[in-house]
Design an enzyme around this catalytic site. Structure first.
Site, PDB file in Angstrom:
ATOM      1  N   GLY A 100      25.176 -46.055  -8.609  1.00 36.24           N
ATOM      2  CA  GLY A 100      26.107 -47.120  -8.245  1.00 36.24           C
ATOM      3  C   GLY A 100      25.432 -48.395  -7.773  1.00 36.24           C
ATOM      4  N   SER A 148      32.929 -48.948 -21.011  1.00 41.12           N
ATOM      5  CA  SER A 148      32.483 -49.854 -22.071  1.00 41.12           C
ATOM      6  C   SER A 148      31.607 -49.141 -23.096  1.00 41.12           C
ATOM      7  CB  SER A 148      31.748 -51.058 -21.483  1.00 41.12           C
ATOM      8  OG  SER A 148      30.799 -50.656 -20.528  1.00 41.12           O
ATOM      9  N   ASP A 197      21.494 -46.443 -16.870  1.00 45.88           N
ATOM     10  CA  ASP A 197      22.048 -46.479 -15.505  1.00 45.88           C
ATOM     11  C   ASP A 197      21.310 -45.439 -14.666  1.00 45.88           C
ATOM     12  OD1 ASP A 197      23.904 -46.399 -13.189  1.00 45.88           O
ATOM     13  OD2 ASP A 197      25.353 -47.338 -14.531  1.00 45.88           O
ATOM     14  N   GLY A 212      24.202 -50.578 -17.441  1.00 47.99           N
ATOM     15  CA  GLY A 212      25.374 -50.398 -16.574  1.00 47.99           C
ATOM     16  C   GLY A 212      26.403 -49.487 -17.231  1.00 47.99           C
ATOM     17  N   PHE A 261      35.321 -50.645 -15.173  1.00 48.08           N
ATOM     18  CA  PHE A 261      35.596 -52.021 -14.781  1.00 48.08           C
ATOM     19  C   PHE A 261      35.783 -52.983 -15.951  1.00 48.08           C
ATOM     20  CE2 PHE A 261      33.134 -50.010 -11.369  1.00 48.08           C
ATOM     21  CZ  PHE A 261      34.021 -50.166 -10.322  1.00 48.08           C
ATOM     22  N   ASP A 305      25.505 -55.427 -17.939  1.00 48.40           N
ATOM     23  CA  ASP A 305      26.653 -55.193 -17.044  1.00 48.40           C
ATOM     24  C   ASP A 305      26.200 -54.291 -15.892  1.00 48.40           C
ATOM     25  OD1 ASP A 305      29.286 -55.363 -16.193  1.00 48.40           O
ATOM     26  OD2 ASP A 305      30.002 -53.768 -17.512  1.00 48.40           O
ATOM     27  N   ASP A 357      30.774 -60.501 -16.428  1.00 45.16           N
ATOM     28  CA  ASP A 357      30.962 -61.007 -15.070  1.00 45.16           C
ATOM     29  C   ASP A 357      30.305 -62.370 -14.843  1.00 45.16           C
ATOM     30  OD1 ASP A 357      32.413 -58.615 -14.154  1.00 45.16           O
ATOM     31  OD2 ASP A 357      30.485 -57.623 -14.405  1.00 45.16           O
ATOM     32  N   SER A 364      16.906 -49.795 -14.536  1.00 42.72           N
ATOM     33  CA  SER A 364      16.829 -50.644 -15.723  1.00 42.72           C
ATOM     34  C   SER A 364      15.429 -51.245 -15.965  1.00 42.72           C
ATOM     35  CB  SER A 364      17.907 -51.716 -15.616  1.00 42.72           C
ATOM     36  OG  SER A 364      17.706 -52.739 -16.518  1.00 42.72           O
ATOM     37  N   HIS A 413      24.605 -56.746  -9.608  1.00 45.24           N
ATOM     38  CA  HIS A 413      25.012 -58.145  -9.501  1.00 45.24           C
ATOM     39  C   HIS A 413      24.192 -58.955  -8.502  1.00 45.24           C
ATOM     40  CE1 HIS A 413      29.250 -57.721 -11.466  1.00 45.24           C
ATOM     41  NE2 HIS A 413      28.250 -57.587 -12.312  1.00 45.24           N
TER      42      HIS A 413
HETATM   43  N1  SAH Z   1      30.004 -51.022 -17.894  1.00 47.20           N
HETATM   44  C1  SAH Z   1      30.773 -50.320 -16.882  1.00 47.20           C
HETATM   45  C2  SAH Z   1      30.611 -50.898 -15.485  1.00 47.20           C
HETATM   46  C3  SAH Z   1      29.205 -50.932 -14.961  1.00 47.20           C
HETATM   47  S1  SAH Z   1      29.147 -51.083 -13.205  1.00 47.20           S
HETATM   48  C4  SAH Z   1      32.256 -50.257 -17.272  1.00 47.20           C
HETATM   49  O1  SAH Z   1      32.634 -50.669 -18.384  1.00 47.20           O
HETATM   50  O2  SAH Z   1      33.053 -49.758 -16.483  1.00 47.20           O
HETATM   51  C5  SAH Z   1      27.450 -51.369 -12.912  1.00 47.20           C
HETATM   52  C6  SAH Z   1      26.545 -50.149 -13.066  1.00 47.20           C
HETATM   53  O3  SAH Z   1      25.213 -50.623 -13.035  1.00 47.20           O
HETATM   54  C7  SAH Z   1      26.653 -49.095 -11.964  1.00 47.20           C
HETATM   55  O4  SAH Z   1      26.999 -47.847 -12.517  1.00 47.20           O
HETATM   56  C8  SAH Z   1      25.249 -49.050 -11.342  1.00 47.20           C
HETATM   57  O5  SAH Z   1      24.793 -47.744 -11.018  1.00 47.20           O
HETATM   58  C9  SAH Z   1      24.398 -49.660 -12.424  1.00 47.20           C
HETATM   59  N2  SAH Z   1      23.191 -50.316 -11.939  1.00 47.20           N
HETATM   60  C10 SAH Z   1      23.099 -51.298 -11.012  1.00 47.20           C
HETATM   61  N3  SAH Z   1      21.820 -51.687 -10.860  1.00 47.20           N
HETATM   62  C11 SAH Z   1      21.076 -50.922 -11.715  1.00 47.20           C
HETATM   63  C12 SAH Z   1      19.682 -50.855 -12.017  1.00 47.20           C
HETATM   64  N4  SAH Z   1      18.798 -51.649 -11.435  1.00 47.20           N
HETATM   65  N5  SAH Z   1      19.275 -49.947 -12.924  1.00 47.20           N
HETATM   66  C13 SAH Z   1      20.171 -49.128 -13.546  1.00 47.20           C
HETATM   67  N6  SAH Z   1      21.499 -49.163 -13.304  1.00 47.20           N
HETATM   68  C14 SAH Z   1      21.944 -50.043 -12.408  1.00 47.20           C
HETATM   69 MG    MG Z   2      31.108 -55.793 -15.301  1.00 43.78          MG
END
Ligand code: SAH
Ligand code: MG
Length: 216
Positions: A75, A52, A71, A46, A19, A141, A170, A124, A144
């Site tokens: 998802g 990224s 992560d 993330g 993303f 990242d 974001d 996290s 959300h």
């Molecule tokens: N940085 C990535 C996009 C990350 S999308 C890119 O460049 O494409 C967000 C990610 O955060 C997802 O894979 C999701 O599994 C992770 N995520 C969401 N909440 C989380 C949490 N509480 N602990 C760990 N990972 C989490």
């Molecule tokens: Mg993002």
């Protein structure tokens, strides 16, 4: 001029599932190169499929430090089956849940960056709780929702070393521009209001802040 990744790194980044748009990715890379000068690890919350992560890993390699990426690989809310950002290829057919870890591993392998990254697989806040050391850069990242974004901020911002960078993706100040909620914008405001961080750059929804004070 801002440092840019080599063409092969940019090609791996563009080929990776994920993303992070190119323009924001370049700003993230420049921040990671700057932060790498502190000689401390660079951490991402993330990972998803490692898009990224490639940029942090390449900057980490240049600086001789390690990139860490957190992560649970199951998802975020909006990536689950039936939701807008779902990708059926990310589902583990055996258990029927998302699992982005195998794709992430392929992404890093193809980019030739495996040895510069430590993947932390877990939630996290739980990982943050057992993490003890200072970090040159924290890139948020992850989830959300307010719950996730606040936990990421509270768990990781305190580890940003003096002069280190806090990067948030974001961030959408205008509710009409946001797609997955304004929680990242709210933690960005928290960071500024804390007095510990000062804004250094804005690239679309990517905000780079520097630790210039204490209190977080
Ligand atoms: N940085 C990535 C996009 C990350 S999308 C890119 O460049 O494409 C967000 C990610 O955060 C997802 O894979 C999701 O599994 C992770 N995520 C969401 N909440 C989380 C949490 N509480 N602990 C760990 N990972 C989490
Ligand atoms: Mg993002």
């Amino acid at each position: 001029m801002a440092p840019a990744p080599k063409p092969e790194i940019l090609a791996a980044f563009e080929a990776a599932k994920g993303f992070m748009p190119m323009h924001e990715g370049l700003a993230l890379y420049a921040a990671a190169v700057e932060a790498g000068r502190l000689g401390l690890p660079l951490l991402e919350v993330g990972t998803y499929c490692g898009r990224s992560t490639i940029l942090l890993a390449d900057a980490a390699r240049e600086a001789g430090v390690t990139a860490l990426t957190v992560d649970h690989h199951r998802g975020s809310e909006e990536q689950q089956p039936g939701w807008e950002y779902h990708d059926p290829e990310t589902v583990d057919p055996e258990i029927g849940l998302m699992d982005t870890l195998p794709t992430f591993r392929r992404t890093l392998h193809r980019a030739g960056l495996e040895e510069h990254v430590v993947a932390l697989v877990g939630r996290s806040p739980q990982v943050a709780k057992v993490w003890g050391g200072p970090l040159g850069l924290v890139f948020i990242d992850g989830g959300h929702t307010d719950e996730h974004a606040n936990a990421d901020y509270e768990g990781w911002a305190p580890h940003v070393a003096d002069g280190g960078l806090l990067v948030i993706h974001d961030v959408f100040p205008d509710p009409k521009d946001e797609f997955t909620g304004q929680a990242p914008y709210r933690i960005y405001l928290r960071a500024l209001e804390s007095g510990a961080f000062t804004e250094v750059s804005v690239t679309e929804s990517l905000r780079v802040l520097k630790r210039t004070g204490t209190g977080v």
